[in-house]
Design a protein around this motif. Structure first.
Motif, PDB file in Angstrom:
ATOM      1  N   HIS A  83       2.586  -7.041   4.710  1.00 26.86           N
ATOM      2  CA  HIS A  83       1.239  -6.507   4.915  1.00 26.86           C
ATOM      3  C   HIS A  83       0.760  -6.782   6.328  1.00 26.86           C
ATOM      4  O   HIS A  83       1.351  -7.582   7.057  1.00 26.86           O
ATOM      5  N   ALA A  84      -0.332  -6.104   6.693  1.00 30.52           N
ATOM      6  CA  ALA A  84      -1.077  -6.469   7.896  1.00 30.52           C
ATOM      7  C   ALA A  84      -2.508  -6.755   7.456  1.00 30.52           C
ATOM      8  O   ALA A  84      -3.027  -6.135   6.527  1.00 30.52           O
ATOM      9  N   GLU A 119      -2.617   0.135   8.192  1.00 31.39           N
ATOM     10  CA  GLU A 119      -1.707  -0.892   7.692  1.00 31.39           C
ATOM     11  C   GLU A 119      -0.465  -0.276   7.062  1.00 31.39           C
ATOM     12  O   GLU A 119       0.653  -0.728   7.287  1.00 31.39           O
ATOM     13  N   HIS A 172       0.821  -1.225   0.000  1.00 32.77           N
ATOM     14  CA  HIS A 172       0.000   0.000   0.000  1.00 32.77           C
ATOM     15  C   HIS A 172       0.852   1.270   0.000  1.00 32.77           C
ATOM     16  O   HIS A 172       1.958   1.248  -0.509  1.00 32.77           O
TER      17      HIS A 172
HETATM   18 ZN    ZN Z   1      -2.355  -5.260   2.641  1.00 33.08          ZN
END
Ligand code: ZN
Length: 366
Positions: free
Chosen positions: A262-263, A209, A194
């Protein structure tokens, strides 16, 4: 910081300074964010830098006949490298240029010196001043250093808070606890998910995130670099990078592996869902990479469910040509995971865990 003499006396002394020494010092620092350093009599390393500089500090335990080392990396390479002999527990201080774009100040202690890495911290005392204490180990050292530390400092943190991710007080990374790989052999691409207008998932308390993954990714990159691994990041700030350029960067780089960080998120009404999962696409090497990363993240996430190393069809792992994986470090919407992901100390442990997983994979790959 006060000078050792009243101002009237300092002025009297100034004409006595050997001009040649002053001239020799100027080109030494040109291009470097470091302008002065000193080991003080109370056993601390004091630094003067360009204001608001991004500084990284590392620790390595002693081994063999070599004492423990603490080093600080700053942007910009110095004109020349040098070694300054120390005294007491400080064997020497070296100023180096590890990659042509970095100044590395290394404080090497005498063999057998005991340092507790958990107590080592770099403290910003002003926007251009830093202090690194060695938990008393270096007390009683006869002061020595280079450059002018007494010059007026730029305003303090409170008056001028630092931009970006540099903290006024940052714990040192103990690089010696990470697995060894041959220096200079490997190249790794880290992809912080992101960014910019795309914050990714937004969880409990507005936890974003993008903030979590960028912080962890930058720290993973630092740790790998400290182990001699070349690292490419698909982004280093809050900008939006589309998925195809991320893959193109990786595929054009000849990297040995690719990890997207990622989270996870579900819904804010499902705080009961927590856990760690790492995705891979098809290849056995990618599966093994995913397993090694998953195992390390789980080991520092007690109570967070093991959702496994599992197949996934995410664009960045489907299209990359090298072994690749996508780690979901926990749920920003989970009541167990979210407070951890929001905690800078836990994010540091996550970075260590991920770096360990990647180094384990590289070490096991011929
Ligand atoms: Zn993600």
């Amino acid at each position: 910081m006060k000078g050792p003499l009243p101002r009237c006396c300092t002025r009297l002394l100034l004409p006595l300074l050997p001009l040649v020494a002053v001239l020799a010092q100027l080109p030494a620092w040109a291009g470097s964010a470091l302008s002065a350093w000193r080991l003080s009599s109370d056993g601390a390393l004091e630094l003067r830098t360009a204001p608001d500089v991004k500084l990284q500090a590392f620790f390595e335990e002693g081994r063999g006949g070599v004492g423990p080392r603490v080093w600080v990396d700053l942007p910009g390479a110095p004109q020349r490298t040098r070694t300054v002999s120390g005294n007491g527990v400080i064997r020497q201080v070296r100023v180096g240029r590890p990659d042509g774009a970095t100044t590395r100040l290394v404080v090497e202690f005498q063999p057998g010196t005991r340092l507790d890495p958990s107590t080592l911290k770099v403290i910003g005392t002003a926007a251009d001043r830093w202090r690194l204490e060695f938990s008393g180990a270096a007390a009683g050292v006869t002061p020595f250093g280079e450059g002018e530390l007494e010059a007026p400092s730029t305003p303090t943190w409170r008056a001028q808070p630092l931009a970006g991710s540099v903290l006024p007080s940052a714990p040192l990374a103990s690089v010696s606890s990470l697995p060894d790989v041959p220096r200079g052999r490997y190249k790794v691409v880290i992809d912080p998910g992101h960014g910019g207008p795309d914050p990714g998932a937004v969880g409990i308390g507005g936890l974003r995130e993008t903030d979590v993954v960028l912080d962890v990714s930058l720290q993973v990159a630092q740790l790998l670099q400290a182990k001699g691994v070349q690292v490419l990041l698909t982004r280093t700030s809050e900008v939006d990078v589309d998925l195809p350029p991320r893959v193109a960067l990786a595929n054009n780089s000849g990297a040995d592996l690719f990890l997207s960080i990622h989270a996870n998120a579900l819904s804010l009404s499902r705080p009961d869902v927590n856990g760690v999962e790492t995705f891979y696409f098809q290849s056995a090497k990618s599966l093994r990479l995913a397993q090694m990363v998953q195992q390390q993240i789980l080991a520092i996430s007690p109570g967070s469910p093991d959702r496994g190393a599992r197949p996934g069809r995410f664009f960045v792992i489907r299209r990359t040509v090298m072994p690749s994986a996508l780690a979901e470090m926990g749920f920003v919407t989970g009541q167990l995971d979210a407070p951890r992901l929001a905690d800078p100390g836990f994010r540091r442990r996550l970075a260590f865990a991920i770096a360990t997983g990647l180094l384990n994979y590289l070490a096991a790959t011929p």
